[in-house]
Scaffold this motif. Structure first.
Motif, mmCIF file in Angstrom:
data_model
loop_
_atom_site.group_PDB
_atom_site.id
_atom_site.type_symbol
_atom_site.label_atom_id
_atom_site.label_comp_id
_atom_site.label_asym_id
_atom_site.label_seq_id
_atom_site.Cartn_x
_atom_site.Cartn_y
_atom_site.Cartn_z
ATOM 1 N N ALA A 167 40.099 0.683 13.245
ATOM 2 C CA ALA A 167 38.822 0.801 12.539
ATOM 3 C C ALA A 167 38.239 2.193 12.715
ATOM 4 C CB ALA A 167 37.848 -0.250 13.060
ATOM 5 N N GLU A 168 38.258 2.676 13.931
ATOM 6 C CA GLU A 168 37.691 4.000 14.167
ATOM 7 C C GLU A 168 38.449 5.061 13.375
ATOM 8 O OE1 GLU A 168 37.728 5.525 18.256
ATOM 9 O OE2 GLU A 168 35.678 6.178 17.875
ATOM 10 N N ARG A 169 39.755 4.942 13.377
ATOM 11 C CA ARG A 169 40.560 5.932 12.653
ATOM 12 C C ARG A 169 40.252 5.896 11.162
ATOM 13 N NH1 ARG A 169 44.937 4.997 15.203
ATOM 14 N NH2 ARG A 169 45.791 3.348 13.890
ATOM 15 N N LEU A 170 40.221 4.692 10.598
ATOM 16 C CA LEU A 170 39.992 4.588 9.154
ATOM 17 C C LEU A 170 38.577 5.021 8.774
ATOM 18 C CD1 LEU A 170 41.870 1.300 8.231
ATOM 19 C CD2 LEU A 170 42.510 3.660 7.742
ATOM 20 N N TYR A 171 37.604 4.573 9.534
ATOM 21 C CA TYR A 171 36.229 4.981 9.250
ATOM 22 C C TYR A 171 36.099 6.489 9.356
ATOM 23 C CZ TYR A 171 34.557 0.148 9.310
ATOM 24 O OH TYR A 171 34.328 -1.178 9.019
ATOM 25 N N ALA A 172 36.716 7.051 10.353
ATOM 26 C CA ALA A 172 36.646 8.506 10.533
ATOM 27 C C ALA A 172 37.238 9.225 9.326
ATOM 28 C CB ALA A 172 37.377 8.916 11.808
ATOM 29 N N ASP A 173 38.350 8.696 8.829
ATOM 30 C CA ASP A 173 39.035 9.386 7.736
ATOM 31 C C ASP A 173 38.385 9.161 6.382
ATOM 32 O OD1 ASP A 173 40.887 10.489 9.390
ATOM 33 O OD2 ASP A 173 42.422 8.973 9.053
ATOM 34 N N ARG A 174 37.990 7.924 6.120
ATOM 35 C CA ARG A 174 37.590 7.608 4.747
ATOM 36 C C ARG A 174 36.153 7.158 4.615
ATOM 37 N NH1 ARG A 174 42.465 3.610 3.994
ATOM 38 N NH2 ARG A 174 40.849 2.483 2.853
ATOM 39 N N GLY A 175 35.434 7.056 5.707
ATOM 40 C CA GLY A 175 34.026 6.668 5.616
ATOM 41 C C GLY A 175 33.841 5.167 5.604
ATOM 42 N N PHE A 176 32.633 4.728 5.867
ATOM 43 C CA PHE A 176 32.354 3.297 5.979
ATOM 44 C C PHE A 176 32.413 2.589 4.637
ATOM 45 C CE2 PHE A 176 30.249 5.267 9.617
ATOM 46 C CZ PHE A 176 30.783 4.516 10.641
ATOM 47 N N GLY A 177 32.020 3.283 3.614
ATOM 48 C CA GLY A 177 31.961 2.653 2.306
ATOM 49 C C GLY A 177 33.319 2.297 1.733
ATOM 50 N N ASP A 178 34.324 3.036 2.110
ATOM 51 C CA ASP A 178 35.627 2.862 1.471
ATOM 52 C C ASP A 178 36.621 2.056 2.290
ATOM 53 O OD1 ASP A 178 34.861 4.157 -0.760
ATOM 54 O OD2 ASP A 178 35.759 6.082 -0.250
ATOM 55 N N VAL A 179 36.203 1.557 3.434
ATOM 56 C CA VAL A 179 37.152 0.848 4.292
ATOM 57 C C VAL A 179 36.755 -0.626 4.410
ATOM 58 C CG1 VAL A 179 38.076 0.669 6.620
ATOM 59 C CG2 VAL A 179 37.715 2.920 5.591
ATOM 60 N N THR A 180 37.670 -1.497 4.066
ATOM 61 C CA THR A 180 37.404 -2.932 4.144
ATOM 62 C C THR A 180 38.085 -3.513 5.380
ATOM 63 O OG1 THR A 180 39.370 -3.687 2.970
ATOM 64 C CG2 THR A 180 37.506 -2.946 1.637
ATOM 65 N N GLY B 213 34.608 22.182 17.208
ATOM 66 C CA GLY B 213 35.591 22.738 18.131
ATOM 67 C C GLY B 213 37.007 22.256 17.941
ATOM 68 N N PRO B 214 37.864 22.616 18.866
ATOM 69 C CA PRO B 214 39.304 22.439 18.709
ATOM 70 C C PRO B 214 39.722 20.973 18.549
ATOM 71 C CG PRO B 214 38.746 23.028 20.976
ATOM 72 C CD PRO B 214 37.514 23.176 20.166
ATOM 73 N N ASP B 215 39.071 20.062 19.299
ATOM 74 C CA ASP B 215 39.457 18.655 19.209
ATOM 75 C C ASP B 215 38.971 18.027 17.918
ATOM 76 O OD1 ASP B 215 39.953 19.222 21.933
ATOM 77 O OD2 ASP B 215 37.889 18.634 22.377
ATOM 78 N N SER B 216 37.922 18.625 17.378
ATOM 79 C CA SER B 216 37.244 18.039 16.221
ATOM 80 C C SER B 216 38.202 17.462 15.195
ATOM 81 C CB SER B 216 36.362 19.099 15.573
ATOM 82 O OG SER B 216 36.016 18.725 14.277
ATOM 83 N N GLU B 217 39.248 18.229 14.856
ATOM 84 C CA GLU B 217 40.192 17.732 13.854
ATOM 85 C C GLU B 217 41.040 16.617 14.443
ATOM 86 O OE1 GLU B 217 39.914 18.774 10.706
ATOM 87 O OE2 GLU B 217 38.258 19.919 11.535
ATOM 88 N N GLY B 218 41.458 16.823 15.672
ATOM 89 C CA GLY B 218 42.372 15.874 16.276
ATOM 90 C C GLY B 218 41.700 14.599 16.737
ATOM 91 N N SER B 219 40.529 14.733 17.301
ATOM 92 C CA SER B 219 39.906 13.575 17.917
ATOM 93 C C SER B 219 39.313 12.615 16.900
ATOM 94 C CB SER B 219 38.813 14.049 18.874
ATOM 95 O OG SER B 219 37.882 13.019 19.078
ATOM 96 N N THR B 220 39.830 11.412 16.926
ATOM 97 C CA THR B 220 39.297 10.395 16.032
ATOM 98 C C THR B 220 37.840 10.113 16.363
ATOM 99 O OG1 THR B 220 41.479 9.403 16.134
ATOM 100 C CG2 THR B 220 39.759 8.128 15.080
ATOM 101 N N ALA B 221 37.545 10.060 17.649
ATOM 102 C CA ALA B 221 36.188 9.746 18.081
ATOM 103 C C ALA B 221 35.186 10.734 17.485
ATOM 104 C CB ALA B 221 36.101 9.765 19.600
ATOM 105 N N ALA B 222 35.563 12.012 17.517
ATOM 106 C CA ALA B 222 34.663 13.028 16.996
ATOM 107 C C ALA B 222 34.421 12.836 15.506
ATOM 108 C CB ALA B 222 35.240 14.413 17.256
ATOM 109 N N ARG B 223 35.518 12.636 14.781
ATOM 110 C CA ARG B 223 35.354 12.488 13.339
ATOM 111 C C ARG B 223 34.597 11.212 12.996
ATOM 112 N NH1 ARG B 223 40.358 11.944 11.001
ATOM 113 N NH2 ARG B 223 41.179 11.581 13.084
ATOM 114 N N PHE B 224 34.783 10.193 13.828
ATOM 115 C CA PHE B 224 34.020 8.964 13.612
ATOM 116 C C PHE B 224 32.530 9.217 13.782
ATOM 117 C CE2 PHE B 224 31.818 5.336 15.503
ATOM 118 C CZ PHE B 224 32.009 4.380 14.522
ATOM 119 N N MET B 225 32.172 9.959 14.813
ATOM 120 C CA MET B 225 30.756 10.208 15.054
ATOM 121 C C MET B 225 30.147 11.074 13.957
ATOM 122 S SD MET B 225 29.762 8.450 17.546
ATOM 123 C CE MET B 225 28.268 9.049 18.339
#
Lengths: 221, 221
Positions: A14-27, A102-114
């Motif tokens: 869930a975190e990965r998908l929400y991070a990548d595609r946003g809450f609206g687009d993930v079921t 920062g450097p993790d921003s792209e890699g870290s799922t947590a960061a992109r989720f937040m």
DNA sequence: GATAGTTTCATACACACGTTTGAAATGCAA
DNA sequence: TTGCATTTCAAACGTGTGTATGAAACTATC
């Protein structure tokens, strides 16, 4: 498969998908497909979709708050109960900025989720954010100790602006990159923290007369 | 009933409902009920729900941009081509803050709609916002003329922070009121504009050495 | 290894949504 | 009035959603 494995598979997916595609687009169906678990597992383990989102956000949010308070505590101990105002702002905006840029921003799922959570602001997350006031009060208290001369109102505004610069930079980092045609280096996190902290300090410590009331010229209309 | 009456009834109803309850909670059926028109009218007149939202946002957004540019132009003419930096910031953040905060804020549907748009950030609106870069470049250009000494990077950051403070204050006005227990007067729009402008100017004009690189103490971790 | 509790699974439910349809009504020019 | 274009309308379509169900599989305890 043990219960915990399923639970964390769902959380991770869930975190990965929400991070990548946003809450609206993930079921939920997207999530269980990614996690390779059954559809009903989400409701079994979390009760509802909203509670799943809430748990994700609370986890990350608590971690950030803990970091903030640790930095604040360290700064206050170092100063014998009174942290330097600059360090207080640093403790406030540092963890968030370091986490999301920062450097993790792209890699870290947590960061992109937040970042997503900051941009899209879905109901269950908004509900949690509204309870964050107590946490911020701790910083106001530290600021009061640090600069006993200032009125509370000035402290509130300075804190508001510090959070503003920090969050807005995260939210709009792509637009800033585009606007500046890459001249603003959004990967230089420490440099950004320095900027935000420096401006926040100026907002609070800057010209007293100005801070209280700028007569200023009324803009032409 | 003439076509335009239906169109504007839909626009008005939609803006009112979105302003009050947010994009997530308002359906086309809610809108047509409020506007007292047939469900199919929305698709007939606007093509789709997203295009309706986009039209609402574009209208309001263009109006604000026009105000901004008018103030900027007036300031530049007054200064013979070079506006004072303070006036540039005032032209940038003034119209938005005046529109979304202050006495009309509660009464004006348009204002509340724009706040919603700022908070919820729904796809069709995000798409439009991304095209706003050109508009902001005009302000960068004005800033460059006003302060030819500064590097572009400094200008971009100052503009970013100015927008940050302005938008964040609008977005989080309720939280700031709650946090400050009413001590921060969110109705004193001109006072808020003064604050934002003043800090923005400091961010740009403040200590050169500081602005470029604060050595600063690395926060304890 | 029987039993009780937990977890998984396929499937279906119920419904709200944006959109489409085709006919009826209306407006308007000749 | 006639004829054509525009606009309204009720109804339905199709789809995607979160959630519920009840049986099956699994796990752990005695």
């Amino acid at each position: 498969m043990s219960s915990d494995q399923t639970r964390s598979a769902i959380l991770a997916a869930a975190e990965r998908l929400y991070a990548d595609r946003g809450f609206g687009d993930v079921t939920l169906r997207d999530i269980v497909a990614e996690a390779k678990v059954n559809l009903a597992a989400v409701n079994y383990h979390f009760g509802s979709k909203d509670e799943l989102i809430a748990e994700l956000f609370v986890t990350r949010s608590l971690a950030t708050n803990r970091e903030r308070l640790n930095e604040l505590k360290a700064a206050e101990e170092e100063g014998g109960g009174r942290a330097r105002i600059e360090q207080i702002f640093r403790a406030l905006v540092g963890p968030t900025l370091r986490g999301c840029l920062g450097p993790d921003s792209e890699g870290s799922t947590a960061a992109r989720f937040m970042i997503r959570a900051s941009i899209e602001s879905v109901p269950p997350i908004r509900r949690i954010k509204n309870r964050e006031v107590d946490h911020l009060r701790r910083f106001i208290a530290a600021m009061r100790r640090s600069m006993p001369g200032r009125g509370d109102v000035e402290l509130y505004w300075a804190l508001n602006f510090a959070l503003a610069m920090s969050h807005h930079t995260i939210r709009e980092k792509e637009r800033l990159t585009k606007l500046s045609e890459g001249q603003c280096d959004l990967n230089d996190v420490e440099g950004i923290i320095d900027r935000v902290v420096s401006v926040s300090v100026m907002a609070l410590a800057g010209d007293e007369t100005k801070a209280k009331k700028t007569p200023g010229k009324v803009a032409a209309r």
